[in-house]
Design a protein around this motif. Sequence first.
Motif, short mmCIF file in Angstrom:
data_model
loop_
_atom_site.label_atom_id
_atom_site.label_comp_id
_atom_site.label_asym_id
_atom_site.label_seq_id
_atom_site.Cartn_x
_atom_site.Cartn_y
_atom_site.Cartn_z
N SER A 278 -1.51 3.95 9.51
CA SER A 278 -1.76 3.24 8.07
C SER A 278 -0.96 2.01 7.77
CB SER A 278 -1.71 4.28 6.82
OG SER A 278 -1.97 5.50 7.20
N SER B 89 0.54 2.25 2.27
CA SER B 89 0.79 3.92 1.76
C SER B 89 1.09 3.88 0.29
CB SER B 89 2.23 4.33 2.45
OG SER B 89 3.27 3.82 1.69
N GLY C 10 3.47 6.79 4.22
CA GLY C 10 4.22 5.82 4.76
C GLY C 10 5.41 6.46 5.40
#
Length: 284
Positions: free
Chosen positions: A61, A64, A92
């Motif tokens: 990702s 986050s 994250g």
Amino acid sequence: MTGTVERKLRVVSISSGKGGVGKTVLTLNLAHIYQSLGHRVLVIDGNLGNGNVDSLFRSLSEYSLVDVARGVVPIGKVLKRTPSGIFFLPAGSALGTTTSLTTEEKLTLFSELDSLEDVADLVLVDCPSGIHDVTLFFVRSSTDLVCVTTPEITSVISTLSFLTLLSSRGEKEAGIIVNMTEDDGDGTNTFEVISEQVGKEGGMKVHYIGHFPYDYTVIESIRFLQPLVEKEGKGHLRGYLLNIAQEILRNPPEEKIKKCQQFFTRRLLREEHDTIFKANEVGQ
Ligand SMILES: Nc1ncnc2c1ncn2[C@@H]1O[C@H](COP(=O)(O)OP(=O)(O)O)[C@@H](O)[C@H]1O
Ligand SMILES: [Mg+2]
């Protein structure tokens, strides 16, 4: 509504007194089970700045929930979907430690999450271990509190301190899952110790959700990033997960709308209104 089953929203916090007891393993595998039962599932990785849900879902990702809380991006930019259709919000991992949130950041996260109120009917929050302000934030905002422990005395002691703190913060009920058990008795005995001690202190009610055995397949499933349900087919571990999943939903939360601070309040209020409305109609 056409073709979909309307289900009432449940937001379940998966927490624990100490780390390494299996919260993430259970959260992800329960997500797969609920999805196979026809729920629309959202997993929130609560380990802000130190999460691992995205890598276990085989996804990387850019942004986050930390970025959402800091107002960098809207939550829509962070929401992800696995190929099998489970939604998730990554935490994250750049910080390497679970970050705290300022009040302003909590409010931002809170209202951003509200915009996802219709994404799922089953929300699982993988909370940071132990007593952390982010855990309190998520627990307070959930309809259901689940606490994972192992039969080890160190884990039981951490669970007891954790529940004592949550009780002092107004939590009234918690479901207990005993992970890494040797047999059924290991689960019930561990629960009894916890229940007896919590009962002595008063203030909080605990109920037994179930146990999950220590099994090498779990370790392999993480190594190969494969959910147990896929790895095991219809094997015995799926049975334990199914039992836990059903037990979590069996006990409706005593006070679904419990505090002023709660995720998806508008939807919960709407559902409560509809229930009362329907009951009145039947009574007419
Ligand atoms: N039932 C189990 N049987 C065997 N190993 C387990 C089981 N549950 C968890 N584990 C192991 O414990 C490790 C920690 O689990 P995890 O879910 O990451 O804990 P937590 O999220 O509570 O910190 C996992 O990587 C896995 O190796
Ligand atoms: Mg974890």
